[in-house]
Structures are given as structure tokens and as C-alpha cells.
Design a protein around this motif. Structure first.
Motif, mmCIF file in Angstrom:
data_model
loop_
_atom_site.group_PDB
_atom_site.id
_atom_site.type_symbol
_atom_site.label_atom_id
_atom_site.label_comp_id
_atom_site.label_asym_id
_atom_site.label_seq_id
_atom_site.Cartn_x
_atom_site.Cartn_y
_atom_site.Cartn_z
ATOM 1 N N ASP A 289 52.535 12.857 76.096
ATOM 2 C CA ASP A 289 51.619 11.648 76.211
ATOM 3 C C ASP A 289 51.967 10.594 77.419
ATOM 4 O O ASP A 289 50.586 9.786 77.514
ATOM 5 C CB ASP A 289 52.641 11.550 75.248
ATOM 6 N N ARG A 290 52.904 11.027 78.211
ATOM 7 C CA ARG A 290 52.628 9.784 79.128
ATOM 8 C C ARG A 290 52.118 10.244 80.351
ATOM 9 O O ARG A 290 52.057 8.720 81.262
ATOM 10 C CB ARG A 290 54.245 9.396 79.451
ATOM 11 N N THR A 291 52.092 11.514 80.320
ATOM 12 C CA THR A 291 50.659 11.609 81.689
ATOM 13 C C THR A 291 49.865 11.163 81.067
ATOM 14 O O THR A 291 49.125 10.622 82.030
ATOM 15 C CB THR A 291 50.786 13.301 82.072
ATOM 16 N N LEU A 292 48.963 11.834 80.093
ATOM 17 C CA LEU A 292 47.682 11.496 79.968
ATOM 18 C C LEU A 292 47.550 9.945 80.007
ATOM 19 O O LEU A 292 46.617 9.235 80.110
ATOM 20 C CB LEU A 292 47.431 12.048 78.645
ATOM 21 N N ALA A 293 48.243 9.385 79.468
ATOM 22 C CA ALA A 293 47.959 7.487 79.470
ATOM 23 C C ALA A 293 47.891 7.581 80.489
ATOM 24 O O ALA A 293 47.061 5.634 81.065
ATOM 25 C CB ALA A 293 49.421 7.006 78.430
ATOM 26 N N GLU A 294 48.650 8.151 81.546
ATOM 27 C CA GLU A 294 48.219 8.052 82.871
ATOM 28 C C GLU A 294 47.569 7.422 83.691
ATOM 29 O O GLU A 294 46.605 7.280 84.335
ATOM 30 C CB GLU A 294 49.592 7.820 83.559
ATOM 31 N N LEU A 295 46.138 8.641 83.195
ATOM 32 C CA LEU A 295 45.032 8.811 83.550
ATOM 33 C C LEU A 295 44.001 8.488 82.272
ATOM 34 O O LEU A 295 42.946 9.702 82.082
ATOM 35 C CB LEU A 295 45.187 10.768 82.913
ATOM 36 N N PRO A 296 43.600 7.364 81.956
ATOM 37 C CA PRO A 296 42.471 7.220 81.469
ATOM 38 C C PRO A 296 41.149 6.974 81.744
ATOM 39 O O PRO A 296 41.185 7.598 82.939
ATOM 40 C CB PRO A 296 43.222 5.614 81.986
ATOM 41 N N GLY A 297 40.939 7.953 81.191
ATOM 42 C CA GLY A 297 39.550 9.034 81.623
ATOM 43 C C GLY A 297 39.047 10.273 82.036
ATOM 44 O O GLY A 297 37.643 10.560 82.252
ATOM 45 N N VAL A 298 40.539 10.895 81.745
ATOM 46 C CA VAL A 298 40.193 12.241 82.404
ATOM 47 C C VAL A 298 40.486 12.903 80.684
ATOM 48 O O VAL A 298 41.133 12.882 80.262
ATOM 49 C CB VAL A 298 41.920 12.306 82.685
ATOM 50 N N PRO A 299 39.171 13.801 81.108
ATOM 51 C CA PRO A 299 38.859 14.784 80.230
ATOM 52 C C PRO A 299 40.295 15.298 79.298
ATOM 53 O O PRO A 299 41.302 16.248 80.259
ATOM 54 C CB PRO A 299 38.034 15.693 79.784
ATOM 55 N N ALA A 300 41.628 15.556 78.207
ATOM 56 C CA ALA A 300 42.122 16.544 77.904
ATOM 57 C C ALA A 300 41.372 17.870 77.021
ATOM 58 O O ALA A 300 41.203 17.036 75.806
ATOM 59 C CB ALA A 300 43.164 15.418 77.198
ATOM 60 N N ILE A 301 41.787 18.881 77.389
ATOM 61 C CA ILE A 301 41.829 19.650 76.605
ATOM 62 C C ILE A 301 42.652 20.815 76.301
ATOM 63 O O ILE A 301 43.597 21.035 76.435
ATOM 64 C CB ILE A 301 40.412 20.472 77.255
ATOM 65 N N GLY A 302 43.644 20.094 75.231
ATOM 66 C CA GLY A 302 44.510 21.311 74.658
ATOM 67 C C GLY A 302 43.738 22.868 74.076
ATOM 68 O O GLY A 302 42.786 22.936 73.974
ATOM 69 N N PHE A 303 44.826 23.381 74.201
ATOM 70 C CA PHE A 303 44.527 25.001 74.543
ATOM 71 C C PHE A 303 45.771 25.854 73.406
ATOM 72 O O PHE A 303 46.909 26.113 73.925
ATOM 73 C CB PHE A 303 44.504 25.752 75.173
ATOM 74 N N GLY A 304 45.571 26.467 72.826
ATOM 75 C CA GLY A 304 46.216 27.561 72.243
ATOM 76 C C GLY A 304 45.551 28.930 70.966
ATOM 77 O O GLY A 304 44.335 28.821 71.457
ATOM 78 N N LEU A 305 46.530 29.922 71.076
ATOM 79 C CA LEU A 305 45.231 30.530 69.665
ATOM 80 C C LEU A 305 45.319 30.257 68.498
ATOM 81 O O LEU A 305 45.625 29.617 67.859
ATOM 82 C CB LEU A 305 46.671 32.024 69.669
ATOM 83 N N SER A 306 44.554 31.082 67.605
ATOM 84 C CA SER A 306 44.275 29.803 66.575
ATOM 85 C C SER A 306 45.292 30.013 65.229
ATOM 86 O O SER A 306 45.174 29.801 64.683
ATOM 87 C CB SER A 306 42.992 31.199 65.878
ATOM 88 N N ALA A 307 46.301 31.558 65.524
ATOM 89 C CA ALA A 307 47.223 31.402 65.018
ATOM 90 C C ALA A 307 48.018 29.897 64.621
ATOM 91 O O ALA A 307 48.822 29.697 63.962
ATOM 92 C CB ALA A 307 48.042 32.678 65.446
ATOM 93 N N GLN A 308 48.251 29.335 65.432
ATOM 94 C CA GLN A 308 48.985 27.593 65.987
ATOM 95 C C GLN A 308 48.353 27.499 65.265
ATOM 96 O O GLN A 308 49.084 25.369 65.053
ATOM 97 C CB GLN A 308 49.018 27.454 67.873
ATOM 98 N N GLU A 309 47.566 26.820 64.315
ATOM 99 C CA GLU A 309 46.928 25.835 63.819
ATOM 100 C C GLU A 309 47.458 26.311 62.424
ATOM 101 O O GLU A 309 47.677 27.148 61.934
ATOM 102 C CB GLU A 309 45.074 26.066 63.527
ATOM 103 N N VAL A 310 47.658 24.376 62.372
ATOM 104 C CA VAL A 310 48.192 24.536 60.958
ATOM 105 C C VAL A 310 47.328 23.359 60.524
ATOM 106 O O VAL A 310 46.548 22.630 60.283
ATOM 107 C CB VAL A 310 49.859 24.010 60.702
ATOM 108 N N PRO A 311 47.584 23.456 58.898
ATOM 109 C CA PRO A 311 46.745 21.611 58.314
ATOM 110 C C PRO A 311 46.990 20.795 58.345
ATOM 111 O O PRO A 311 45.774 19.792 58.164
ATOM 112 C CB PRO A 311 46.954 22.411 56.781
ATOM 113 N N ALA A 312 47.904 20.287 58.869
ATOM 114 C CA ALA A 312 48.819 18.866 59.210
ATOM 115 C C ALA A 312 49.290 18.490 59.901
ATOM 116 O O ALA A 312 49.929 19.249 59.562
ATOM 117 C CB ALA A 312 47.920 18.043 58.181
#
Length: 201
Positions: free
Chosen positions: A156-179
Motif C-alpha cells: 500500500d505504501r509503496t504503490l502510493a509512492e509510485l503514481p502511474g506505475v502499473p501494479a499487477i496482482g498475481f496469485g493462484l485461482s484457488a486464492q480467489e474469494v467472493p469478496a
């Protein structure tokens, strides 16, 4: 991120309200147990290939991509680091500072000297480099693009210091939750890559 009790110098909240913090902590426990109990054979390698394809489509060679060195139980991105390096990209790995500070990123190559960091992490020696794209690890995610991290608030803090830099989450499909439980300051990621698909928010 969530509604602040106190704020850091970056303006980001220091902590979630108690009810939201408890909901996130409960989900973290469940997701850690799920990840430990049900690994998907071959899924990590498939995810790495999809992540490499995403980089090639989003960034020309010569750009700098921030990845992560694996901790126990995490998807191993060392193969991704090697492929991107061979393709002419700069590969960066994070150094974890004391809590409350953003990550810094340092250039990796196969011959790089790796230094021990906090929480069992490893990072390359050398000066920090600003990334052109950041891959963001997660414990869980939902279709809205919200992620559940490990609770330290580093990304959270890092991305706030990098405005305009694309942030891409990564994980396995099993890590998906409804909300994912979120507060008013939580910001969704524009993309999440899994071994099955690229989720565009």
C-alpha cells in the motif's frame, strides 16, 4: 488500506478499524491454511508463463519489472526473473524496510549477491531503482480487483509512492474469494494474473 486511526507521513492510514482488521485477520488465517493444504500441481509454472506474457505485452525490453523472491508457500517467481532477464528486462526485487516505510527495489541478475532481509526475505545488493511495472503478491483477491496482503501495509505504501506505475496482482485461482473485506481507502488493482486468466478490473 482502510479508514485511518492515525496517518503516516505518506498520508496512508496506519491501521484498520477493529472490526475490519478482525475480518481481514480471519480471512488471512483461512487463506494460509488453504494454500498449505491444497497446492495445485503445475499451476505455479503456468502462472509464471502468463506473467511473462503480460510483461511482454505491457512493457518493451529495457523496462524494469519488480518481482519478488519466494518465501515458503509462495509461488516461486525465480523462473520469471530468469526469463525476463534473458529477454532484456531489468528485474528488480524488493528490500523490506522497518514497518511503516515503503519498499525499495534493487536490480537482480543471476550473478547478483543476495542479502538477507526482514521476515526471511532476500534482496540484491546495490542502489535502489524505480520500477516501470510492479507485480504485487497477495494471499487472496476478488473480482473487483481488491487484494488481501500479509498485513504489513508495505505494498500500500509503496504503490502510493509510485503514481502511474502499473501494479499487477498475481496469485493462484484457488486464492480467489467472493469478496475481500475493504474500507474506504482500499484501492483495487487494475489487473490480477492467475494461472487460468488475466482479470481486468
Amino acid at each position: 488500506m482502510a479508514a485511518p486511526h492515525t496517518s503516516s507521513p505518506s498520508g496512508l492510514p496506519e491501521s484498520d478499524p477493529p472490526a475490519l482488521a478482525a475480518a481481514k485477520a480471519d480471512l488471512r488465517r483461512r487463506l494460509r491454511a488453504l494454500r498449505a493444504a491444497a497446492p495445485l500441481p503445475g499451476a505455479g509454472a503456468t502462472l509464471v508463463r502468463r506473467m511473462a506474457d503480460h510483461v511482454r505485452a505491457a512493457l518493451p525490453p529495457g523496462g524494469c519489472v519488480a518481482a519478488v523472491w519466494p518465501l515458503p508457500g509462495e509461488v516461486d517467481l525465480r523462473g520469471l526473473c530468469a526469463v525476463l532477464h534473458e529477454d532484456g528486462y531489468g528485474v528488480l526485487l524488493p528490500r523490506t524496510p522497518p514497518r511503516g516505510q515503503p519498499l525499495s527495489f534493487h536490480r537482480w541478475c543471476p550473478e547478483a549477491t543476495m542479502c538477507a532481509g526482514r521476515f526471511g526475505t532476500l534482496h540484491p545488493d546495490g542502489a535502489s531503482v524505480r520500477p516501470d511495472l510492479v507485480f504485487v503478491p497477495l494471499l487472496g483477491f476478488d473480482r473487483r480487483g481488491f487484494r488481501l496482503g500479509y498485513g504489513g501495509g508495505y505494498y500500500d505504501r509503496t504503490l502510493a509512492e509510485l503514481p502511474g506505475v502499473p501494479a499487477i496482482g498475481f496469485g493462484l485461482s484457488a486464492q480467489e474469494v467472493p469478496a475481500v473485506p475493504v474500507g474506504p481507502y482500499d484501492v483495487p488493482l487494475p489487473f490480477i494474473v492467475t494461472e487460468r486468466e488475466v482479470i481486468r478490473v
